[in-house]
Design an enzyme around this catalytic site. Structure first.
Site, PDB file in Angstrom:
ATOM      1  N   CYS A 111       1.090  -1.070  -0.062  1.00 42.15           N
ATOM      2  CA  CYS A 111      -0.128   0.306   0.067  1.00 42.15           C
ATOM      3  C   CYS A 111       0.952   1.598   0.115  1.00 42.15           C
ATOM      4  CB  CYS A 111      -0.861  -0.255   1.285  1.00 42.15           C
ATOM      5  SG  CYS A 111      -1.524   1.362   1.290  1.00 42.15           S
TER       6      CYS A 111
ATOM      7  N   ASN B 238      -1.239  -9.643  -9.419  1.00 39.02           N
ATOM      8  CA  ASN B 238      -1.982  -8.672  -9.085  1.00 39.02           C
ATOM      9  C   ASN B 238      -1.657  -7.857  -9.913  1.00 39.02           C
ATOM     10  OD1 ASN B 238      -2.939  -6.462  -6.629  1.00 39.02           O
ATOM     11  ND2 ASN B 238      -4.080  -7.635  -8.030  1.00 39.02           N
ATOM     12  N   GLY B 239      -2.609  -6.691 -10.034  1.00 41.54           N
ATOM     13  CA  GLY B 239      -2.870  -5.496 -10.928  1.00 41.54           C
ATOM     14  C   GLY B 239      -3.259  -5.561 -12.730  1.00 41.54           C
ATOM     15  N   GLY B 240      -4.022  -4.906 -12.825  1.00 40.06           N
ATOM     16  CA  GLY B 240      -4.652  -4.704 -14.071  1.00 40.06           C
ATOM     17  C   GLY B 240      -5.069  -5.651 -14.726  1.00 40.06           C
TER      18      GLY B 240
ATOM     19  N   GLY C 223      -8.522  -7.301  -8.717  1.00 39.45           N
ATOM     20  CA  GLY C 223      -8.976  -5.956  -7.545  1.00 39.45           C
ATOM     21  C   GLY C 223     -10.777  -5.334  -8.482  1.00 39.45           C
ATOM     22  N   ARG C 224     -10.326  -4.017  -8.559  1.00 44.67           N
ATOM     23  CA  ARG C 224     -11.350  -2.973  -9.025  1.00 44.67           C
ATOM     24  C   ARG C 224     -12.029  -3.544 -10.200  1.00 44.67           C
ATOM     25  NH1 ARG C 224      -7.724   1.887 -10.847  1.00 44.67           N
ATOM     26  NH2 ARG C 224      -6.191   0.448 -11.026  1.00 44.67           N
TER      27      ARG C 224
END
Length: 341
Positions: free
Chosen positions: A99, A210-212, A233-234
């Protein structure tokens, strides 16, 4: 839940997201997928150990498999927080080393810990001694002016040496000086090849990417390319049906697909129970706004819930009404398609 079951669940996970992945969100996501690993919002070790904020550990038995993410940098404090988390019934304790927020930096934890792998190793060693469940780490590929090609393998080596068996790597640098937390989610470029290289370097380490990752197809492609797991995630929050409703069948080879309509109906008893304890409808429905994203009726679903859920005296009937309006729109769309044919 045994470690092997949690490891299997980690083939697909929903990322810990502040203000989003609370217990209401996790309950909703579990209705869509029985197997996907769910994570709490980050909970700071000081809040639990010094502040006694044990209410932050509240969760439903229906959420399992579910992991608690902790933030902190003091080994003894993290060990105690991990013990409290395991005692509360979490299947995994995860340490946040990714984070990039200012508040997290000021507390000497989060992504800034990428600069002190030895300290992180001491933290996870202490946490592992305190609990029987898996202790895992979520990190970035590096921070600021670090060279990720040098820093990441050294960091992972330290974690393996401390006994960590599963890790999640957000495939972006964190630029702590000059970018906001929001910008850090998008501006630093993704480096998937580096994370795949780490899997080759550490074949016995369970690595999640993780990521994108924005679609279930992309997650499955990463698994097919050799990753042990993928964390979304999003996209899992804003388009949860697209990610989770087919996950059990396509990722785990177990269970039938679910539908957003079924999920809404299954949420009604939960909403009634929440309201009976004095809770507010909007606390639950704010996580449901994306259920029909990309489907007929999505706009009216969002509008009915977002405009009505904050009003006094509202309850499950508002959700039923919104669903009925979605179904009317869906039927109209099908009729229009039939006429076009």
């Amino acid at each position: 839940m045994g470690k092997s079951m949690v490891t299997r669940a980690a083939r697909l996970s929903v990322a810990p997201m502040m203000d989003w992945t609370d217990r209401h969100c996790r309950y909703l996501h579990r209705l869509m997928s029985a197997h996907t690993l769910l994570y709490t919002e980050m909970v700071t070790a000081p809040a639990l150990v010094r502040g006694g904020a044990l209410h932050l550990l509240a969760h439903s038995a229906a959420e399992h498999p579910v992991a608690l993410q902790l933030g902190g940098s003091d080994p003894a404090e993290l060990a105690e927080a991990a013990r409290l988390g395991a005692q509360a019934g979490y299947d995994e304790i995860n340490l946040n080393v990714g984070c990039p927020s200012d508040r997290v930096q000021s507390g000497a934890f989060g992504a800034v810990l990428m600069k002190d792998a030895a300290l992180v190793a001491r933290c996870v060693t202490a946490m592992r001694r305190a609990v029987d469940v898996d202790v895992t780490v979520k990190c970035r590929i590096g921070v600021d002016d670090q060279d990720p090609n040098a820093v990441l393998p050294e960091f992972l080596s330290r974690m393996v040496g401390a006994g960590v068996e599963r890790m999640t790597v957000h495939a972006r640098m964190a630029w702590l000086d000059g970018l906001s937390p929001k910008e850090n989610r998008d501006i630093p470029p993704l480096d998937y090849p580096l994370v795949h290289q780490m899997k080759e370097l550490f074949p016995n380490l369970h690595l999640s990417l993780n990521g994108g990752v924005a679609t279930l197809d992309a997650a499955i492609a990463a698994l097919d390319a050799g990753m042990d797991g993928v964390m979304i995630g999003r996209a899992a929050y804003h388009q949860p049906s697209d990610i989770l409703c087919q996950a059990d069948r396509r990722v785990y080879g177990a269970g039938a697909d679910t539908s957003p309509e079924e999920v809404v109906l299954a949420m009604l008893p939960y909403i009634e129970a929440h309201l009976a304890t004095g809770g507010k409808l909007a606390s639950v429905t704010r996580h449901m706004l994306g259920l029909f994203a990309g489907r007929p009726g999505a706009r009216i679903w969002r509008r009915v819930l977002s405009e009505g859920a904050h009003k006094d005296g509202v309850g499950p009937s508002l959700v039923r009404d919104a669903l009925e309006q979605v179904q009317v729109q869906a039927q109209s769309a099908l009729a229009a398609q039939a006429r076009a044919v």
